[in-house]
Design a protein around this motif. Structure first.
Motif, short mmCIF file in Angstrom:
data_model
loop_
_atom_site.label_atom_id
_atom_site.label_comp_id
_atom_site.label_asym_id
_atom_site.label_seq_id
_atom_site.Cartn_x
_atom_site.Cartn_y
_atom_site.Cartn_z
N TRP A 137 0.76 -1.02 -0.30
CA TRP A 137 -0.30 0.19 0.06
C TRP A 137 1.05 1.53 0.05
N LYS A 138 1.42 1.57 -1.34
CA LYS A 138 1.97 2.92 -1.41
C LYS A 138 1.34 4.00 -1.09
N TRP A 139 0.07 3.23 -1.02
CA TRP A 139 -0.57 5.22 -0.78
C TRP A 139 0.08 5.60 0.61
N LEU A 140 -0.40 4.10 2.20
CA LEU A 140 -0.84 4.68 2.91
C LEU A 140 0.29 4.92 3.31
N GLY A 141 1.33 4.58 2.62
CA GLY A 141 2.96 4.88 3.68
C GLY A 141 3.34 6.56 2.98
N VAL A 142 3.15 6.98 1.10
CA VAL A 142 2.94 8.33 1.42
C VAL A 142 1.61 9.37 2.59
N LEU A 143 0.48 8.72 2.78
CA LEU A 143 -0.21 9.65 3.72
C LEU A 143 1.18 9.41 5.30
N PHE A 144 1.31 8.17 5.46
CA PHE A 144 2.35 8.40 7.25
C PHE A 144 3.17 9.26 6.86
N ALA A 145 4.12 8.98 5.58
CA ALA A 145 5.38 10.38 5.75
C ALA A 145 5.17 11.41 5.27
N ILE A 146 3.47 12.26 4.80
CA ILE A 146 2.90 13.31 4.82
C ILE A 146 2.84 13.67 6.10
N SER A 147 2.30 13.28 6.88
CA SER A 147 1.71 13.13 7.98
C SER A 147 3.14 13.38 9.12
N ALA A 148 3.50 11.83 9.22
CA ALA A 148 5.42 12.49 9.94
C ALA A 148 5.56 13.50 10.11
N ILE A 149 6.10 13.96 8.90
CA ILE A 149 6.46 15.52 8.03
C ILE A 149 6.26 17.09 8.42
N ILE A 150 4.38 16.63 8.19
CA ILE A 150 4.17 17.75 9.14
C ILE A 150 4.31 17.75 10.52
N ALA A 151 3.43 16.61 10.63
CA ALA A 151 4.25 16.62 12.58
C ALA A 151 5.90 16.66 12.85
N CYS A 152 6.28 16.22 13.12
CA CYS A 152 7.54 16.59 13.44
C CYS A 152 8.34 17.15 12.72
N GLY A 153 8.00 17.97 11.63
CA GLY A 153 8.95 18.88 10.67
C GLY A 153 8.51 20.07 11.41
N ILE A 154 7.29 20.19 11.93
CA ILE A 154 6.22 21.38 12.02
C ILE A 154 5.59 21.81 13.35
N PHE A 155 4.81 20.59 13.58
CA PHE A 155 4.23 20.56 15.17
C PHE A 155 4.93 20.38 16.35
N LEU A 156 5.91 19.28 16.19
CA LEU A 156 6.65 18.90 17.70
C LEU A 156 7.37 20.24 17.84
N PRO A 157 7.63 19.93 17.20
CA PRO A 157 9.22 20.79 17.69
C PRO A 157 8.90 21.83 18.69
N ILE A 381 13.91 17.48 19.86
CA ILE A 381 14.13 18.23 18.28
C ILE A 381 15.36 17.81 17.33
N LEU A 382 16.09 17.09 18.28
CA LEU A 382 17.46 16.03 16.95
C LEU A 382 15.96 14.74 16.79
N ALA A 383 15.82 14.21 17.62
CA ALA A 383 14.72 12.47 17.06
C ALA A 383 13.68 13.11 15.65
N TYR A 384 12.99 14.71 16.16
CA TYR A 384 12.29 14.82 14.61
C TYR A 384 12.73 14.80 13.80
N TYR A 385 14.18 16.22 14.02
CA TYR A 385 14.64 16.11 12.81
C TYR A 385 14.69 15.02 11.63
N TYR A 386 15.33 14.27 12.68
CA TYR A 386 15.53 12.21 11.63
C TYR A 386 14.25 11.59 11.04
N ILE A 387 12.90 11.92 11.94
CA ILE A 387 11.85 11.37 11.39
C ILE A 387 11.68 11.95 10.56
N ALA A 388 11.98 14.06 10.18
CA ALA A 388 11.08 13.82 9.42
C ALA A 388 11.92 14.12 8.45
#
Length: 498
Positions: A137-157, A381-388
């Motif tokens: 399910w590439k679509w689910l992988g893409v959905l999670f990746a986008i969510s993780a980038i938004i969360a760990c790159g924008i919201f959580l830091p 914050i370092l961990a969040y960056y690595y996830i993003a």
């Protein structure tokens, strides 16, 4: 904007997610026969695996990176928020989440290892990778990746940076007020922000190796120091300890703030703190150099214990023993069920913890919390960056997109600045949206994976059988009927040809 965020949180953090998190943990605990308990000794042994390579990091370094994400503001301000909004009983539900969540952490981190890839000389993996490679399910992988980038790159830091700014202000005062587009900001916060940004830029531009080497020294040091301070308070108040535990257990079921509030805040802050099921831990787990995927799964299960059962409990006991907390009875300011400290004390901040330490150690207490928060938050914050970064790498690979990583670095640095000068409540709400989105996608995904092919159970049984046999540990996914684990297939073929 705040209304929209609150509305989203109402949907995301409904009772359904709370029961899903607890249910997934119980589900995997039963299926693995409580591997998080049975293999506790093995977890401890695996911590000292030093198989670092030019492509991967050691098990301990991976644990340190994942712990840097788990051990953060949630352990100090998050526990205070759980008590302040959910009452002392919320601590019990944090323990429940950790005990069951350790099995979820095993499952997701083992999946991260099984389906990891060698991406330009660096091991990468995580939910996006195992959704695509296991389920197709590439679509689910893409959905999670986008969510993780938004969360760990924008919201959580912003949450981490906000707590640092509040802690520094609590210790050193506001300083001279400076006008900015966010309103009046104290010079003390601005100095703290400048230090964070300079050091952050130096490390994140060095990649996972620099992050791993930094966290493997800082994380154990800061965690041990924090627990020692808590143990001193406990030792000086031994006569109060039975009463505190009694309060936690009785309030868990006859909650001062309401039964639902105790469970809701305990589970929410438990998941935010230990991240079990959230899908963040598998990123660091996949980067580890191990002989068998189940090994890193067990190590990551241990990290949940360290986070919640050790550090979060240390915070809770300090606050409850010294009685430096309020329990809010309604959303209206000043309405309290229990009030032991000033009404203006911000519940979503580290203030309760600082006041607890101050009541025992005087002026040294808040200063210690300020330093602890700086390191806790900074490594998170370092961990969040690595996830993003990992999820950007996935999108580049899956969608053939040319996304410059420098953009991710700059966005995280901007959000650190934004979070430092904003109010804690709003920043926490943004973080809850990010955590909840990832948790929904990841937990549903790993449950579907179990019913489709059961790779985590196959890996655990295989590892246990090889342990009993006493021979060398290897991993043959084809033999176990696990498909698309190409990294391990290629590794085994190479070992046989040598």
């Amino acid at each position: 904007m705040e209304t929209l965020v609150n509305t989203l949180n109402g949907f995301i953090w409904s009772d359904a997610l709370i029961f899903l998190c607890l249910g997934a943990g119980l589900f995997y605990s039963i299926l693995t026969r409580f591997a998080q308990v049975r293999h506790f000794k093995e977890m401890w042994r695996l911590l000292f695996n030093s198989n670092e390579s030019d492509k991967g990091i050691s098990s301990f370094q991976a644990l340190a990176v994942s712990l840097s994400g788990r051990v953060g503001v949630g352990n100090i301000a998050g526990v205070a928020a759980a008590i302040g909004f959910g009452g002392p009983g919320a601590v019990f539900w944090m323990w429940v989440v950790a005990s069951l969540g350790a099995s979820t952490a095993y499952a997701e981190s083992t999946l991260g290892q099984i389906y990891k890839v060698n991406d330009n000389g660096q091991y990468r993996g995580g939910p996006a990778y195992y959704f695509e490679r296991c389920l197709g399910w590439k679509w689910l992988g893409v959905l999670f990746a986008i969510s993780a980038i938004i969360a760990c790159g924008i919201f959580l830091p912003g949450i981490q940076a906000n707590a640092v700014g509040n802690a520094v202000t609590q210790v050193f005062g506001e300083g001279q007020m400076v006008s900015s587009s966010f309103g009046e900001v104290g010079s003390t916060k601005l100095i703290a922000l400048a230090i964070i940004l300079i050091v952050l830029a130096f490390i994140i531009f060095g990649g996972i190796k620099r992050i791993a080497h930094f966290t493997q020294f800082v994380v154990p040091f800061m965690a041990l120091g924090y627990i020692v301070m808590a143990m001193i308070i406990i030792f000086l108040n031994l006569d109060k300890v039975p009463g505190v535990f009694g309060l936690i257990f009785t309030d868990a079921f006859t909650a001062q703030a309401g039964f639902g509030a105790a469970i809701g805040w305990g589970v929410k802050r438990g998941i935010y703190s230990n991240e079990a099921g959230q899908g963040t831990g598998p990123h660091a787990a996949a980067a580890a150099e191990v002989e068998h995927p189940a090994q890193q799964g067990l190590v990551q299960a241990f990290s949940v214990y360290v986070d919640t059962l050790f550090i979060c409990t240390a915070t809770a006991l300090m606050i409850l023993i010294t009685q430096q907390y309020n329990v809010q009875g309604s959303l209206e300011a000043g309405q309290f069920i229990v009030q032991n400290v000033a009404a203006g004390t911000e519940i979503g901040s580290p203030a309760f913890t600082q006041l607890a330490l101050q009541s025992v150690f005087g002026g040294v207490g808040p200063v210690f919390v300020g330093f602890a928060l700086f390191f806790f938050a900074f490594t998170t914050i370092l961990a969040y960056y690595y996830i993003a970064e990992t999820n950007v790498a996935y999108l580049r690979r899956a969608l053939k997109l040319d996304i410059p990583l420098v953009i991710v670095k700059l966005v995280i640095m901007f959000m650190v600045a934004y979070g430092t000068v904003n109010t804690a409540g709003y920043i926490w709400d943004l973080g809850d949206v990010g955590v909840g989105l990832m948790a929904w996608i990841n937990i549903v995904g790993i449950l579907v994976i179990f019913f489709v092919s059961k790779p985590t159970m196959k890996a655990l049984r295989d590892y246990e059988e090889q342990q009993k046999a006493g021979g060398p540990i290897t991993f043959d996914p084809v033999k176990l009927g696990i498909k698309n684990a190409t990294f391990w297939e290629e590794r085994l073929a190479k070992q046989k040809s040598e």
